[in-house]
Design a protein around this motif. Structure first.
Motif, PDB file in Angstrom:
ATOM      1  N   SER A   1       6.993   5.619   7.416  1.00 57.63           N
ATOM      2  CA  SER A   1       8.365   5.914   6.983  1.00 57.63           C
ATOM      3  C   SER A   1       8.679   5.318   5.604  1.00 57.63           C
ATOM      4  CB  SER A   1       9.371   5.390   8.012  1.00 57.63           C
ATOM      5  OG  SER A   1       9.334   3.977   8.074  1.00 57.63           O
ATOM      6  N   GLU A   2       7.958   4.249   5.234  1.00 55.06           N
ATOM      7  CA  GLU A   2       8.187   3.607   3.939  1.00 55.06           C
ATOM      8  C   GLU A   2       7.325   4.212   2.834  1.00 55.06           C
ATOM      9  OE1 GLU A   2      10.162   0.998   3.019  1.00 55.06           O
ATOM     10  OE2 GLU A   2      11.130   0.881   4.991  1.00 55.06           O
ATOM     11  N   ASN A   3       6.380   5.064   3.200  1.00 60.50           N
ATOM     12  CA  ASN A   3       5.353   5.477   2.241  1.00 60.50           C
ATOM     13  C   ASN A   3       5.881   6.312   1.076  1.00 60.50           C
ATOM     14  OD1 ASN A   3       2.681   5.774   1.250  1.00 60.50           O
ATOM     15  ND2 ASN A   3       2.697   7.874   2.042  1.00 60.50           N
ATOM     16  N   GLN A   4       5.497   5.890  -0.130  1.00 63.20           N
ATOM     17  CA  GLN A   4       5.742   6.654  -1.350  1.00 63.20           C
ATOM     18  C   GLN A   4       4.437   6.870  -2.120  1.00 63.20           C
ATOM     19  OE1 GLN A   4       9.290   5.363  -3.644  1.00 63.20           O
ATOM     20  NE2 GLN A   4       9.586   3.833  -2.026  1.00 63.20           N
ATOM     21  N   ASN A   5       3.332   6.538  -1.458  1.00 62.79           N
ATOM     22  CA  ASN A   5       2.014   6.626  -2.086  1.00 62.79           C
ATOM     23  C   ASN A   5       1.345   7.939  -1.681  1.00 62.79           C
ATOM     24  OD1 ASN A   5      -0.550   6.280  -3.097  1.00 62.79           O
ATOM     25  ND2 ASN A   5      -1.086   4.543  -1.777  1.00 62.79           N
ATOM     26  N   GLU A   6       1.184   8.826  -2.628  1.00 63.49           N
ATOM     27  CA  GLU A   6       0.587  10.135  -2.341  1.00 63.49           C
ATOM     28  C   GLU A   6      -0.883  10.022  -1.927  1.00 63.49           C
ATOM     29  OE1 GLU A   6       1.974  13.126  -2.187  1.00 63.49           O
ATOM     30  OE2 GLU A   6       3.934  12.226  -2.536  1.00 63.49           O
ATOM     31  N   GLN A   7      -1.493   8.865  -2.188  1.00 62.11           N
ATOM     32  CA  GLN A   7      -2.911   8.690  -1.877  1.00 62.11           C
ATOM     33  C   GLN A   7      -3.132   7.788  -0.661  1.00 62.11           C
ATOM     34  OE1 GLN A   7      -5.587   8.553  -5.529  1.00 62.11           O
ATOM     35  NE2 GLN A   7      -3.673   7.862  -6.433  1.00 62.11           N
ATOM     36  N   LEU A   8      -2.086   7.543   0.101  1.00 61.61           N
ATOM     37  CA  LEU A   8      -2.223   6.728   1.316  1.00 61.61           C
ATOM     38  C   LEU A   8      -2.783   7.562   2.457  1.00 61.61           C
ATOM     39  CD1 LEU A   8      -1.597   4.032   2.884  1.00 61.61           C
ATOM     40  CD2 LEU A   8       0.517   5.165   3.611  1.00 61.61           C
ATOM     41  N   LYS A   9      -3.673   6.970   3.200  1.00 62.44           N
ATOM     42  CA  LYS A   9      -4.160   7.558   4.447  1.00 62.44           C
ATOM     43  C   LYS A   9      -4.009   6.500   5.525  1.00 62.44           C
ATOM     44  CE  LYS A   9      -8.341   9.397   6.679  1.00 62.44           C
ATOM     45  NZ  LYS A   9      -9.783   9.730   6.487  1.00 62.44           N
TER      46      LYS A   9
ATOM     47  N   ALA B   1       0.809  -1.215   0.000  1.00 65.15           N
ATOM     48  CA  ALA B   1       0.000   0.000   0.000  1.00 65.15           C
ATOM     49  C   ALA B   1       0.844   1.268   0.000  1.00 65.15           C
ATOM     50  CB  ALA B   1      -0.935   0.007   1.210  1.00 65.15           C
ATOM     51  N   THR B   2       2.126   1.151   0.323  1.00 65.82           N
ATOM     52  CA  THR B   2       3.004   2.324   0.370  1.00 65.82           C
ATOM     53  C   THR B   2       3.726   2.583  -0.957  1.00 65.82           C
ATOM     54  OG1 THR B   2       4.972   1.099   1.117  1.00 65.82           O
ATOM     55  CG2 THR B   2       3.424   1.864   2.812  1.00 65.82           C
ATOM     56  N   LYS B   3       3.537   1.706  -1.933  1.00 67.24           N
ATOM     57  CA  LYS B   3       4.228   1.872  -3.208  1.00 67.24           C
ATOM     58  C   LYS B   3       3.630   3.024  -4.005  1.00 67.24           C
ATOM     59  CE  LYS B   3       5.635  -2.966  -3.457  1.00 67.24           C
ATOM     60  NZ  LYS B   3       5.531  -4.247  -4.199  1.00 67.24           N
ATOM     61  N   PRO B   4       4.430   3.664  -4.844  1.00 69.08           N
ATOM     62  CA  PRO B   4       3.981   4.881  -5.539  1.00 69.08           C
ATOM     63  C   PRO B   4       2.697   4.702  -6.341  1.00 69.08           C
ATOM     64  CG  PRO B   4       6.343   4.568  -5.814  1.00 69.08           C
ATOM     65  CD  PRO B   4       5.828   3.329  -5.170  1.00 69.08           C
ATOM     66  N   ASP B   5       2.494   3.514  -6.916  1.00 72.25           N
ATOM     67  CA  ASP B   5       1.343   3.295  -7.793  1.00 72.25           C
ATOM     68  C   ASP B   5       0.223   2.530  -7.097  1.00 72.25           C
ATOM     69  OD1 ASP B   5       2.714   0.954  -7.504  1.00 72.25           O
ATOM     70  OD2 ASP B   5       2.699   0.400  -9.631  1.00 72.25           O
ATOM     71  N   ALA B   6       0.211   2.502  -5.773  1.00 68.87           N
ATOM     72  CA  ALA B   6      -0.784   1.713  -5.041  1.00 68.87           C
ATOM     73  C   ALA B   6      -2.183   2.310  -5.117  1.00 68.87           C
ATOM     74  CB  ALA B   6      -0.368   1.565  -3.578  1.00 68.87           C
ATOM     75  N   GLY B   7      -2.291   3.615  -5.320  1.00 70.44           N
ATOM     76  CA  GLY B   7      -3.591   4.260  -5.403  1.00 70.44           C
ATOM     77  C   GLY B   7      -4.180   4.543  -4.029  1.00 70.44           C
ATOM     78  N   PRO B   8      -5.453   4.976  -3.978  1.00 71.25           N
ATOM     79  CA  PRO B   8      -6.075   5.338  -2.700  1.00 71.25           C
ATOM     80  C   PRO B   8      -6.192   4.122  -1.767  1.00 71.25           C
ATOM     81  CG  PRO B   8      -7.358   6.149  -4.565  1.00 71.25           C
ATOM     82  CD  PRO B   8      -6.359   5.195  -5.118  1.00 71.25           C
ATOM     83  N   VAL B   9      -5.593   4.213  -0.594  1.00 73.44           N
ATOM     84  CA  VAL B   9      -5.654   3.139   0.402  1.00 73.44           C
ATOM     85  C   VAL B   9      -5.796   3.770   1.784  1.00 73.44           C
ATOM     86  CG1 VAL B   9      -4.540   1.127   1.431  1.00 73.44           C
ATOM     87  CG2 VAL B   9      -4.157   1.643  -0.989  1.00 73.44           C
TER      88      VAL B   9
END
Length: 322
Positions: free
Chosen positions: A139-147, A113-121
């Motif tokens: 700390s691992e997050n690269q997903n701009e749509q992670l909450k 879920a933290t990968k750049p292309d994971a989408g809204p999660v």
């Protein structure tokens, strides 16, 4: 003095056996094949229990019924359990934070879920403590749509998360919330049926059996159809249960530690019944039996943890539209 293993030391033990002194450690493949090899490593996987070992554990547990918690004290511990966890985090705030590195092995979907292309999660950590799951993911997050939202019913735990240098309000939020609140209130920052992944690690055991049904109702309200619940907690006959002495037994398999916090020890079938009775389906469930070895002191310690994944049915919108 607490005869059992404290919640804090539990986290330390799990971390050390997964990675610890034997890093790198290929979890699940270290099998003890000969008794004379037992002192070669500090942990062994999938340790089978014989009838003699089970009987010995049951005998120790049976003795606990001779001196249960007095009724007055039982009412005290059950009336406001959050208070004791609040005191726990106040007294142990200097001992955190401990990174649960084993999460990447056990629950890889959290890191997908933290990968750049994971989408809204939306990830929701229930019983976040000091953020031992929350911060590694953040700390691992690269997903701009992670909450990712962390919640605990102990205000001091939430305060530890919010005041940490690692806290990032861009993706993370922390709030006080009781999983078993009878009012059915949703946690701040979480909308109804919005959670893709709920994380419950050593949290459900803090609830009394009378609270399980309410907790399931509240979980059902927040889980998205197709959403998954990642679960890990104490199993029946774990070392922590067997170690309890006098005046610690609240009711069957349910105890109070020396610091006033409560803990229950589950079986696979109990968990299956609790989660699948009304709302969720079982995707995976298993018992993690591990032998931890103190090579210096020549001690053997048998730990039992349950791990599971439950899912909200994808067609639950129409069936459960409350």
């Amino acid at each position: 003095m607490n005869e059992s293993i404290s919640p804090e030391s539990e986290l330390l033990e799990v971390k050390d056996t997964r990675i610890g002194r034997d890093d790198p450690f290929d979890f699940g493949k270290r099998v003890l094949k000969a008794d004379d090899e037992v002192w070669n490593h500090n942990a062994w996987d999938n340790v089978e229990w014989g009838e003699e070992q089970i009987s010995a554990a049951e005998e120790k547990i049976q003795k606990q019924y001779n001196d249960p918690v007095p009724d007055f004290d039982k009412n005290l511990y059950n009336s406001n359990p959050a208070r004791y966890w609040d005191i726990f985090y106040k007294n142990n705030k200097e001992n955190f934070f401990k990174d649960r590195k084993w999460l990447q092995i056990e629950f890889p979907s959290l890191y997908e879920a933290t990968k750049p292309d994971a989408g809204p999660v939306t990830i929701f950590e229930i019983g976040c403590g000091a953020g031992n799951t929350f911060f590694p993911i953040l700390s691992e997050n690269q997903n701009e749509q992670l909450k990712i939202v962390a919640a605990d019913f102990a205000p001091r735990a939430v305060e530890l998360v919010k005041t940490s240098d690692q806290f990032n309000p861009q993706y993370g939020h922390a709030t006080v919330w009781d999983l078993a609140n009878i009012e059915g209130e949703l946690p701040d920052g979480i909308e109804a049926k919005s959670v893709d992944i709920a994380v419950m690690i050593f949290v459900f055991s803090a609830l009394s059996p009378e609270q399980w049904s309410t907790a399931m109702d509240n979980l059902h309200k927040i889980m998205k159809p197709g959403g998954k619940i990642l679960f890990r907690d104490y199993g029946r006959y774990d070392l922590a249960q067997v170690r309890f002495k006098k005046n610690r037994l609240l009711e069957d398999n349910f105890y109070v530690r020396g610091d006033g916090t409560r803990v229950y020890f589950f079986t696979e079938q109990e968990l299956r019944d609790i989660f699948t009775e009304k709302y969720f389906v079982e995707k995976q469930i298993g018992t993690d039996r591990r032998l931890l070895v103190n090579r210096k002191r020549q001690l053997k310690m048998y730990r039992v943890w349950l791990q599971a994944v439950f899912e909200m049915p994808k067609d639950s919108i129409a069936a459960n539209s409350d």
